[in-house]
Design an enzyme around this catalytic site. Structure first.
Site, PDB file in Angstrom:
ATOM      1  N   TYR A 142       0.033  -4.727  -5.184  1.00 27.21           N
ATOM      2  CA  TYR A 142       0.780  -4.754  -3.928  1.00 27.21           C
ATOM      3  C   TYR A 142       2.080  -5.542  -4.047  1.00 27.21           C
ATOM      4  CZ  TYR A 142      -3.757  -3.200  -2.194  1.00 27.21           C
ATOM      5  OH  TYR A 142      -4.932  -2.511  -2.005  1.00 27.21           O
ATOM      6  N   CYS A 153      18.801  -5.661   6.545  1.00 28.29           N
ATOM      7  CA  CYS A 153      19.459  -5.774   5.243  1.00 28.29           C
ATOM      8  C   CYS A 153      20.890  -5.282   5.368  1.00 28.29           C
ATOM      9  CB  CYS A 153      18.714  -4.947   4.204  1.00 28.29           C
ATOM     10  SG  CYS A 153      19.410  -5.082   2.547  1.00 28.29           S
ATOM     11  N   CYS A 172       0.832  -1.201   0.000  1.00 27.74           N
ATOM     12  CA  CYS A 172       0.000   0.000   0.000  1.00 27.74           C
ATOM     13  C   CYS A 172       0.869   1.255   0.000  1.00 27.74           C
ATOM     14  CB  CYS A 172      -0.917  -0.002   1.218  1.00 27.74           C
ATOM     15  SG  CYS A 172      -1.829   1.541   1.445  1.00 27.74           S
ATOM     16  N   ASP A 186      -3.243  -7.288   2.240  1.00 29.63           N
ATOM     17  CA  ASP A 186      -3.567  -6.643   0.966  1.00 29.63           C
ATOM     18  C   ASP A 186      -3.168  -7.578  -0.175  1.00 29.63           C
ATOM     19  OD1 ASP A 186      -4.508  -4.314   2.142  1.00 29.63           O
ATOM     20  OD2 ASP A 186      -2.534  -3.388   2.191  1.00 29.63           O
ATOM     21  N   GLU A 235       1.218  -0.178  -7.098  1.00 26.85           N
ATOM     22  CA  GLU A 235       1.229   1.049  -6.294  1.00 26.85           C
ATOM     23  C   GLU A 235       2.676   1.333  -5.920  1.00 26.85           C
ATOM     24  OE1 GLU A 235      -1.377   1.304  -2.959  1.00 26.85           O
ATOM     25  OE2 GLU A 235      -3.104   0.489  -4.038  1.00 26.85           O
ATOM     26  N   TYR A 255      -7.325   5.187  -9.383  1.00 27.83           N
ATOM     27  CA  TYR A 255      -7.159   4.252  -8.273  1.00 27.83           C
ATOM     28  C   TYR A 255      -8.126   3.083  -8.383  1.00 27.83           C
ATOM     29  CZ  TYR A 255      -7.192   2.587  -3.420  1.00 27.83           C
ATOM     30  OH  TYR A 255      -7.139   1.810  -2.294  1.00 27.83           O
ATOM     31  N   CYS A 310      -2.167   1.642   7.463  1.00 28.82           N
ATOM     32  CA  CYS A 310      -0.854   1.310   6.909  1.00 28.82           C
ATOM     33  C   CYS A 310      -0.635  -0.181   7.104  1.00 28.82           C
ATOM     34  CB  CYS A 310       0.262   2.097   7.591  1.00 28.82           C
ATOM     35  SG  CYS A 310       1.913   1.611   7.017  1.00 28.82           S
TER      36      CYS A 310
END
Length: 233
Positions: A149, A221, A66, A144, A109, A97, A212
């Site tokens: 996504y 990472c 998202c 999602d 997105e 959208y 969110c």
């Protein structure tokens, strides 16, 4: 001012569509020639949202679920000049959208990040990208579900692509060591970026309690903060 569609609508649209297969150009919606009107200024830092940008700045595009939460991951980084959300990687020109959520544009997105390479390195953006989401989930991010996504890095130069590929390999090893699965992130030359509607831009700054859905793997990472990921743009 238009209100963003509720979280419940987002889930329903994502799960009812042909959600995990990117359509062919023949299947994609036709779109339109008109570009999306967007604000002139970034809601948080008041800098321009669209080019031309000052000389010496570079661009990066990331898809990590998202785009409301994804954009917030980048706009406060020191050295990031501006950011915007939009759609990339599909077939439909100037999509809306609702069209993207239908699954029939092929778009992801994404977040456009405009940054000063003298203040922040591309590796640091990559580190933020990898750690802010779970890149092993294919056509979804958390709850999602849908092609929009998917995890993606869209590069503007051979140096960016080399750095992105090397960072993927480093992170894959870190994930494997932690017992996690293979990375599904697509790494492609930057396609055309289409700005999303005005109410999506810097959405979580305008709506601090907004949805969110991002969640990382909890695995660090091993790039950024002085650790290189190969040549950068």
């Amino acid at each position: 001012m238009r209100l963003a569609p509720p979280r419940q609508w987002r889930q329903t649209a994502a799960t009812m569509m042909k959600s995990t297969q990117i359509p062919t150009p023949a299947e994609a919606l036709p779109g339109r020639a008109e570009t999306m009107p967007v604000p002139e200024r970034h809601f948080v830092n008041s800098r321009p949202l669209q080019p031309p940008f000052p000389a010496g700045l570079e661009q990066a595009i990331f898809g990590l679920g998202c785009f409301w939460g994804a954009e917030k991951c980048f706009w406060n980084l020191s050295g990031v000049y501006t950011s915007a959300v939009g759609y990339a990687g599909g077939h439909t020109p100037n999509p809306t959208y609702r069209e993207v959520c239908s699954g029939y544009t092929g778009h992801n997105e994404v977040v456009l990040v405009v940054y000063d390479p003298q203040q922040i390195r591309y590796e640091d953006l990559l580190k933020t990208f990898w750690e802010a989401h779970n890149p092993t989930q294919g056509m979804r991010q958390g709850n999602d579900v849908g092609t929009q996504y998917r995890s993606g890095i869209y590069t503007f130069s051979p140096a960016q692509k080399q750095a992105a590929l090397h960072s993927r390999d480093l992170y894959q090893q870190a994930l494997k060591t932690a017992g996690q699965g293979p990375i599904t992130t697509e790494i492609l030359d930057a396609p055309e970026f289409y700005y999303a509607e005005d109410y999506h831009q810097q959405y979580l700054a305008k709506n601090p309690n907004g949805y969110c859905g991002l969640g990382g793997t909890g695995v660090s990472c091993p790039i950024g903060l002085g650790v290189g990921a190969g040549p950068t743009a």
